[in-house]
Design a protein around this motif. Sequence first.
Motif, PDB file in Angstrom:
ATOM      1  N   TRP A  62     -17.366  33.966  -6.517  1.00 37.80           N
ATOM      2  CA  TRP A  62     -17.841  34.034  -5.134  1.00 37.80           C
ATOM      3  C   TRP A  62     -16.852  34.748  -4.226  1.00 37.80           C
ATOM      4  O   TRP A  62     -17.254  35.460  -3.307  1.00 37.80           O
ATOM      5  CB  TRP A  62     -18.142  32.626  -4.619  1.00 37.80           C
ATOM      6  N   ILE A  63     -15.573  34.570  -4.471  1.00 34.63           N
ATOM      7  CA  ILE A  63     -14.583  35.317  -3.685  1.00 34.63           C
ATOM      8  C   ILE A  63     -14.770  36.818  -3.918  1.00 34.63           C
ATOM      9  O   ILE A  63     -14.721  37.615  -2.989  1.00 34.63           O
ATOM     10  CB  ILE A  63     -13.156  34.868  -4.038  1.00 34.63           C
ATOM     11  N   ARG A  64     -14.984  37.172  -5.190  1.00 29.88           N
ATOM     12  CA  ARG A  64     -15.235  38.585  -5.509  1.00 29.88           C
ATOM     13  C   ARG A  64     -16.499  39.083  -4.814  1.00 29.88           C
ATOM     14  O   ARG A  64     -16.516  40.162  -4.221  1.00 29.88           O
ATOM     15  CB  ARG A  64     -15.364  38.747  -7.025  1.00 29.88           C
ATOM     16  N   ILE A  77     -12.787  37.488   4.811  1.00 31.24           N
ATOM     17  CA  ILE A  77     -12.753  36.745   3.564  1.00 31.24           C
ATOM     18  C   ILE A  77     -12.312  35.296   3.803  1.00 31.24           C
ATOM     19  O   ILE A  77     -12.862  34.354   3.229  1.00 31.24           O
ATOM     20  CB  ILE A  77     -11.804  37.433   2.562  1.00 31.24           C
ATOM     21  N   THR A  78     -11.325  35.118   4.677  1.00 29.02           N
ATOM     22  CA  THR A  78     -10.841  33.763   4.958  1.00 29.02           C
ATOM     23  C   THR A  78     -11.947  32.907   5.557  1.00 29.02           C
ATOM     24  O   THR A  78     -12.139  31.744   5.180  1.00 29.02           O
ATOM     25  CB  THR A  78      -9.642  33.816   5.916  1.00 29.02           C
ATOM     26  N   ILE A  79     -12.683  33.473   6.487  1.00 24.58           N
ATOM     27  CA  ILE A  79     -13.777  32.730   7.119  1.00 24.58           C
ATOM     28  C   ILE A  79     -14.862  32.412   6.090  1.00 24.58           C
ATOM     29  O   ILE A  79     -15.403  31.299   6.040  1.00 24.58           O
ATOM     30  CB  ILE A  79     -14.359  33.531   8.292  1.00 24.58           C
ATOM     31  N   ALA A  80     -15.164  33.381   5.240  1.00 23.89           N
ATOM     32  CA  ALA A  80     -16.207  33.173   4.237  1.00 23.89           C
ATOM     33  C   ALA A  80     -15.804  32.100   3.230  1.00 23.89           C
ATOM     34  O   ALA A  80     -16.610  31.241   2.850  1.00 23.89           O
ATOM     35  CB  ALA A  80     -16.507  34.486   3.519  1.00 23.89           C
ATOM     36  N   GLU A 274      -0.141  28.280   0.254  1.00 26.71           N
ATOM     37  CA  GLU A 274      -0.908  29.191  -0.602  1.00 26.71           C
ATOM     38  C   GLU A 274      -1.118  30.539   0.080  1.00 26.71           C
ATOM     39  O   GLU A 274      -1.046  31.586  -0.562  1.00 26.71           O
ATOM     40  CB  GLU A 274      -2.250  28.554  -0.970  1.00 26.71           C
ATOM     41  N   VAL A 275      -1.376  30.524   1.397  1.00 31.21           N
ATOM     42  CA  VAL A 275      -1.528  31.777   2.134  1.00 31.21           C
ATOM     43  C   VAL A 275      -0.235  32.591   2.067  1.00 31.21           C
ATOM     44  O   VAL A 275      -0.252  33.801   1.803  1.00 31.21           O
ATOM     45  CB  VAL A 275      -1.915  31.495   3.595  1.00 31.21           C
ATOM     46  N   VAL A 276       0.893  31.935   2.296  1.00 29.71           N
ATOM     47  CA  VAL A 276       2.181  32.636   2.276  1.00 29.71           C
ATOM     48  C   VAL A 276       2.490  33.147   0.876  1.00 29.71           C
ATOM     49  O   VAL A 276       2.920  34.289   0.698  1.00 29.71           O
ATOM     50  CB  VAL A 276       3.310  31.716   2.778  1.00 29.71           C
ATOM     51  N   TRP A 277       2.248  32.315  -0.136  1.00 32.30           N
ATOM     52  CA  TRP A 277       2.498  32.754  -1.516  1.00 32.30           C
ATOM     53  C   TRP A 277       1.641  33.956  -1.875  1.00 32.30           C
ATOM     54  O   TRP A 277       2.098  34.865  -2.572  1.00 32.30           O
ATOM     55  CB  TRP A 277       2.226  31.598  -2.481  1.00 32.30           C
ATOM     56  N   ILE A 420      -8.753  23.741   5.453  1.00 29.33           N
ATOM     57  CA  ILE A 420      -9.445  24.821   6.166  1.00 29.33           C
ATOM     58  C   ILE A 420      -8.667  25.192   7.426  1.00 29.33           C
ATOM     59  O   ILE A 420      -8.407  26.373   7.701  1.00 29.33           O
ATOM     60  CB  ILE A 420     -10.881  24.392   6.525  1.00 29.33           C
ATOM     61  N   ALA A 421      -8.289  24.172   8.194  1.00 28.95           N
ATOM     62  CA  ALA A 421      -7.545  24.433   9.437  1.00 28.95           C
ATOM     63  C   ALA A 421      -6.209  25.100   9.137  1.00 28.95           C
ATOM     64  O   ALA A 421      -5.797  26.036   9.830  1.00 28.95           O
ATOM     65  CB  ALA A 421      -7.333  23.118  10.184  1.00 28.95           C
TER      66      ALA A 421
END
Length: 863
Positions: A62-64, A77-80, A274-277, A420-421
């Motif tokens: 789904w990310i793809r 993508i982040t919002i989705a 995870e975002v930073v990594w 999410i936040a």
Amino acid sequence: MPRAESAFPSVLNRRDKGGKRRRKEPVKEEASAGFLDRLRTLLFGFVLFLSGSAAIIFQVLWIRQLSLVVGIEVYSITIAISAFFAGLAAGGAIFGHLVDRWSRPLLLYALLEIGIALASVVATIALAHSAEPFITIQTHAGLLAWVLPFLLVGAPAFLMGGTLPVAIRSQTLGRRQIAQAGGWVYAANTAGGIAGALSSSFVFLPWLGVRGTALAAGALNLGAASLVLILVRRASMSSPEAAKEKVRTASPPSKSRVALALYAIAGGIALGYEVVWSQTMPQFMSTRVFAFSLVLATYLAGLVVGSALYARFSHKIRDTWGVFGFLISAAGLVAQFEITLLTLCQLRVQIEAGDLVYAVAGNEFARMCTHFLVASLGIVFVPTVLLGAAFPAVLRLTAGVEHAGRDAGTVLAVNTAGGIAGTLLTGFLLVPTLGLVRTLSVLAIAAATVGALVVLLGLSVSGKLRLAVCVVALIAVAGAIFTPPDRLARLLLTTRGGGNLIFYQESGGGTVAVADQRSGDNVFRRLYIQGVSNSGDAMPSLRYMRLQAMLPLIIHHGETQSALVIGFGTGITAGAVLHYPGLQRRVCVELLPAVVRAGDLFPENYKAGSDPRMQLRIGDGRQELLRTAERYDLITLEPPPPSAEGVVNLYSTDFYKLAGRRLEFNGLFAQWLPLTTQNDKDTQSLVRSFLDVFPYATLWTTEMHEMLLVGSYSPIELDTTQIARRFAQSSVSTTLQTVGISSPAALMATWVTGREGLERYASNVRPVTDDDPRIEYASWVRPKEITSTLPKLLALRTEPPLIGGDDVLRAEVARQRDSLWDFYAGGIAAYDGDREQWTQAMQRVMASDDKNPYYLWLLGSAR
């Protein structure tokens, strides 16, 4: 511990009145029952494994697919993806409450798995056809368009969210402690996630494509449901009243709401890591999908180990509040220091580990995967072990056996909502504002604060753990103060051959850097995106990027008035379009604003980033073609290499069909074809996907390591009179002469072959499509692969189909081609280490064209 009523008869019946030993039927029955219980537990563990594997496979799919629907722009993508997590949170909360009313929770679990299989496969198929409806709705109804991906992804995720609380409820009916049951269920399910993360990239997608992978994942869900139904049937036959037994336990602590709130914040911090990594690690690994898969698998492995360890030793832990606080704060500190203290020595360990595997296995792919795995273990594993242990710990603080489903669902829901936040806050605000290093420090301090609040507000926390959490907080603050914010920038340059860093910017979409570097006698500038070289202004790059625009504009059969460039990069291709006279409309689409800002440092792009004649649009190139109905005489693109994650969206037959709809009559489409970033078979697939769309296809050599595919729906004719007239324009001739294209004959000498030759090259391979993105999952490039690919492509050469022109022109084209081919032969000899052949070839080249700046630059670089 055995129940008293079952142990007591076995003791009484050891001997009869005569002193003779009697049979121990109750003991045998108890042993048999224990064996069956363990067998059922193992079988249900396998069910959880299958379910977790399928869930991650669908998430990867789904990310793809969401990147095709909403674009690969980071915020979209982040919002989705938030829809996926929102579905998980809602499902966990609702089904957690519902399952406590079911006398047979395993039956509900089986129904959920069946629903997940059906809903997920339908969502996958629907997403493949959702891009145009999404754009249409967005054009007419704005934000309402987001309802479409939210529903498609959120609906199956809602069912997925219900599986864990239902599973935990089913296990607490067996009188397990809630922490033990929750930790075991979480570990088994997440272990399946590891298998899903690896199998999706290494097995299913390369072999089955998107739809086939979705069907395989759905089969895993149905397999899990079938096994659970067997368990339900066996349980009802052997113990019909077992589900009705009521287990009495103490009520959850009065401060459980405090623990829930703090765990929600911890979930946000964890997703922030995870975002930073995701932005940091590719700089020292790769943008290949395999690297991301191994990082994800490592992340999940840490959660498995942590939750399993806590479940194993939960009965020995008395100070649950203190342990929970220490786990959260320590995870933040370790995550902070593993990045801020990253050294060149640690990076060398990754390389040496890969070299060791290569020496044993002799496989380049195994070497690189080892490199990725060691890197992710060194950065991701330890913090996630601590985070994984926090889940059963907070279950113990907030959940009770009587309402295990409701309480577990609530814990999962608040943690997911916090995630999410945290994702939105970190990606949209912290990283763009503070940068990666400072963001990690802020997250570490936030984690230490959460830990401090836990030990201050919790019950019966030991003095030692309070002191430990306070020490962790002080170290996190000290680390934030003393770590330089450009730490990663300095390390990046050290690992990329040195030089002088002149631009560096971090954003939610990735890091962008520009460095002055040297090759032999030549100094040039190179652009790095996510730590990966995206070309520069060295002569070879300058040559192919100018030809990327100028060549199709010059050979176009008609008067060109509009051109679209997808991907700004160094701005050199866009600058060439800017320098071509007669164009009324010039458009360039770039994903990252920082790339456009960095373009000011490349003077050879003729200030394309600030010239008012160039319309610069920030966004996804594929979305640009979907969103507008504008048509162009030329569409040219030079995205990152096709093997990089997500970039295959700009190399598939589906993309070419979309681009073809935006071409004017006689319009040309020009696709960059790198030769060094994939193996020969993969290059054939790229050519096949191009041929399957454009009936008229040609191949040109723009530089030794790059080629250019030019396609059209109309015949491509080389009108020598028209080409000479266009070349004679001063802005055109000046632009090309500086890169070794000194005349119309030199330009036409770069012709390789037409459709017939390309068909021979790519006739028996599968194309790259949205459903079969095979190039993204190709094996690692073999050493010196260009010595295989380039000769095969040059062997296809035919005479350029010139219209008009006298014998003198044709002879000059032949001479220029011979020089170019000699130059390439010398280059291949250099790769093979044949110095004698290289010397002879270069002597012939210099005798023919000793003032060509392209040849001279590379000879200087060789020195």
